[in-house]
Design an enzyme around this catalytic site. Structure first.
Site, PDB file in Angstrom:
ATOM      1  N   TYR A  48      55.213  36.768  12.881  1.00 42.88           N
ATOM      2  CA  TYR A  48      56.665  37.011  12.889  1.00 42.88           C
ATOM      3  C   TYR A  48      57.095  36.493  11.272  1.00 42.88           C
ATOM      4  O   TYR A  48      56.386  36.072  10.547  1.00 42.88           O
ATOM      5  CB  TYR A  48      57.467  35.834  13.735  1.00 42.88           C
ATOM      6  CG  TYR A  48      57.463  35.831  15.003  1.00 42.88           C
ATOM      7  CD1 TYR A  48      56.818  37.451  15.679  1.00 42.88           C
ATOM      8  CD2 TYR A  48      57.265  35.033  15.989  1.00 42.88           C
ATOM      9  CE1 TYR A  48      56.855  37.727  16.927  1.00 42.88           C
ATOM     10  CE2 TYR A  48      57.214  35.447  17.320  1.00 42.88           C
ATOM     11  CZ  TYR A  48      57.084  36.564  17.842  1.00 42.88           C
ATOM     12  OH  TYR A  48      56.893  36.689  19.185  1.00 42.88           O
ATOM     13  N   SER A  49      58.317  37.205  10.899  1.00 46.69           N
ATOM     14  CA  SER A  49      58.597  36.862   9.412  1.00 46.69           C
ATOM     15  C   SER A  49      58.835  35.553   9.170  1.00 46.69           C
ATOM     16  O   SER A  49      58.339  35.017   7.860  1.00 46.69           O
ATOM     17  CB  SER A  49      60.062  37.490   9.227  1.00 46.69           C
ATOM     18  OG  SER A  49      61.110  37.123  10.265  1.00 46.69           O
ATOM     19  N   GLU A  50      59.158  34.549  10.084  1.00 45.86           N
ATOM     20  CA  GLU A  50      59.267  33.165   9.833  1.00 45.86           C
ATOM     21  C   GLU A  50      58.978  32.461  10.904  1.00 45.86           C
ATOM     22  O   GLU A  50      59.183  32.781  12.166  1.00 45.86           O
ATOM     23  CB  GLU A  50      60.507  32.567   9.128  1.00 45.86           C
ATOM     24  CG  GLU A  50      60.692  32.815   7.581  1.00 45.86           C
ATOM     25  CD  GLU A  50      61.414  34.103   7.144  1.00 45.86           C
ATOM     26  OE1 GLU A  50      61.437  34.277   6.049  1.00 45.86           O
ATOM     27  OE2 GLU A  50      61.973  34.784   7.979  1.00 45.86           O
ATOM     28  N   THR A  51      58.017  31.054  10.670  1.00 49.59           N
ATOM     29  CA  THR A  51      57.789  30.158  11.748  1.00 49.59           C
ATOM     30  C   THR A  51      58.485  28.933  11.136  1.00 49.59           C
ATOM     31  O   THR A  51      58.309  28.620   9.915  1.00 49.59           O
ATOM     32  CB  THR A  51      56.602  30.016  11.888  1.00 49.59           C
ATOM     33  OG1 THR A  51      56.182  31.295  12.773  1.00 49.59           O
ATOM     34  CG2 THR A  51      56.341  28.670  13.115  1.00 49.59           C
ATOM     35  N   HIS A  80      67.428  32.606  10.825  1.00 50.02           N
ATOM     36  CA  HIS A  80      67.293  32.865  11.912  1.00 50.02           C
ATOM     37  C   HIS A  80      66.200  31.991  12.876  1.00 50.02           C
ATOM     38  O   HIS A  80      66.253  31.534  13.948  1.00 50.02           O
ATOM     39  CB  HIS A  80      66.581  34.368  12.146  1.00 50.02           C
ATOM     40  CG  HIS A  80      65.173  34.658  11.919  1.00 50.02           C
ATOM     41  ND1 HIS A  80      64.591  34.897  10.714  1.00 50.02           N
ATOM     42  CD2 HIS A  80      64.090  34.580  13.015  1.00 50.02           C
ATOM     43  CE1 HIS A  80      63.530  35.039  10.817  1.00 50.02           C
ATOM     44  NE2 HIS A  80      63.189  35.136  12.113  1.00 50.02           N
TER      45      HIS A  80
END
Length: 301
Positions: A48-51, A80
């Site tokens: 994903y774009s961030e964790t 997000h």
């Protein structure tokens, strides 16, 4: 990464109540045993774009330390993933105020359960950003970005000039004159990544103003190894600060951002800004993504 340090990974999608919408984020609620390399490997495995990783937790005080990783690098702040983490915590320890210690400073988040929301009882999280700022973008910054986007100066909205805005990270804000221009986004991934690395931007906040209280946004994120974010809370906060700097906030200071429609992952972000507080509030819901196993990059978890 040893078996002893493999984390329990949650997957949530933020700024939606539909698992097929919003912006997915990994959430690791107990990352105390993970070092930087393990967190980066976990984020890369999730994809994903961030964790978000909770590295210190004081549940009694409702205070948590967060770090954020894209598949390629650590990110100073991610809106997000903050909303996703706040909802995940509220579902486990109950709704109420939370305080997150992040690399950019303290981020207060209010969580509340709404019996009237769909699905019933969904949790809404409202983060309060660090103080925002905004400055006019230079001709060099704008021209290089337009070239990578395959846009021309005539595509831009002259009423909303280009700025570099900060709401935890820096974002170049470019407002287009038409929804069609925004929908037709097809940029040079490597060229835009190079421009963003040169100037230290996290995303480009590309927007079209449909009305004073409604914006449509798209956020390329090539430096994180992701073509585009379906919802970007930090950029939403930056947009609030940008509009404040221009004197272009709606009368009540509140507006909505629709993002992700062009990706098939519709997202809804609600933003509140005032002329007296440099911070910006960004609200949204999040929902768990069921039936998905996460990977650490060294095998399934």
């Amino acid at each position: 990464m040893s078996l002893m340090t493999r984390p329990d990974i949650l997957r949530y999608t933020a700024f939606t109540t539909d698992p097929a919408g919003g912006n997915p984020a990994g959430v690791v609620l107990d990352a105390a045993a993970l070092d930087d390399a393990a967190m980066l490997a976990t984020a890369a495995g999730i994809g994903y774009s961030e964790t978000a990783f909770v590295t210190v937790a004081d549940r009694a005080a409702r205070r948590f330390r967060l770090r954020y990783f894209s598949p390629l690098a650590e990110v100073a702040f991610c809106g997000h993933a903050t909303v996703a983490t706040a909802v995940a915590l509220a579902e486990r320890i109950g709704p109420g105020p939370l305080l997150f210690d992040t690399p950019v400073g303290e981020i207060a988040v209010d969580t509340a359960q709404d019996a009237s929301a769909e699905p019933e009882g969904s949790v809404t999280a409202t983060l309060t950003s660090v103080p925002t700022r905004s400055r006019p973008a230079s001709d060099t910054e704008v021209s290089a970005s337009l070239a990578a986007l395959h846009w021309s100066p005539g595509d831009l909205d002259p009423a909303l000039p280009p700025h570099v805005a900060f709401g935890g990270n820096e974002h170049l804000v470019l407002a287009v004159a038409t929804r069609e221009r925004l929908a037709a986004l097809d940029y040079d991934f490597d060229a835009l990544a190079e421009v963003m690395r040169r100037h230290g931007w996290t995303t480009l906040q590309l927007v079209w103003r449909e009305a004073a209280e409604l914006f449509h946004a798209r956020d390329p994120f090539p430096i994180g190894g992701v073509v585009e974010d379906p919802a970007t809370g930090a950029a939403a906060a930056a947009l609030g600060g940008y509009l404040r700097a221009l004197g272009a906030l709606p009368p009540a200071g509140a507006f909505t951002i629709r993002q992700g429609q062009d990706l098939g992952r519709p997202s809804l972000l609600r933003v509140e800004a005032s002329t007296t507080d440099p911070r910006v509030r960004v609200s949204g819901q999040a929902v768990a993504i069921a039936g998905v196993r996460a990977s650490t990059g060294e095998g399934d978890v």
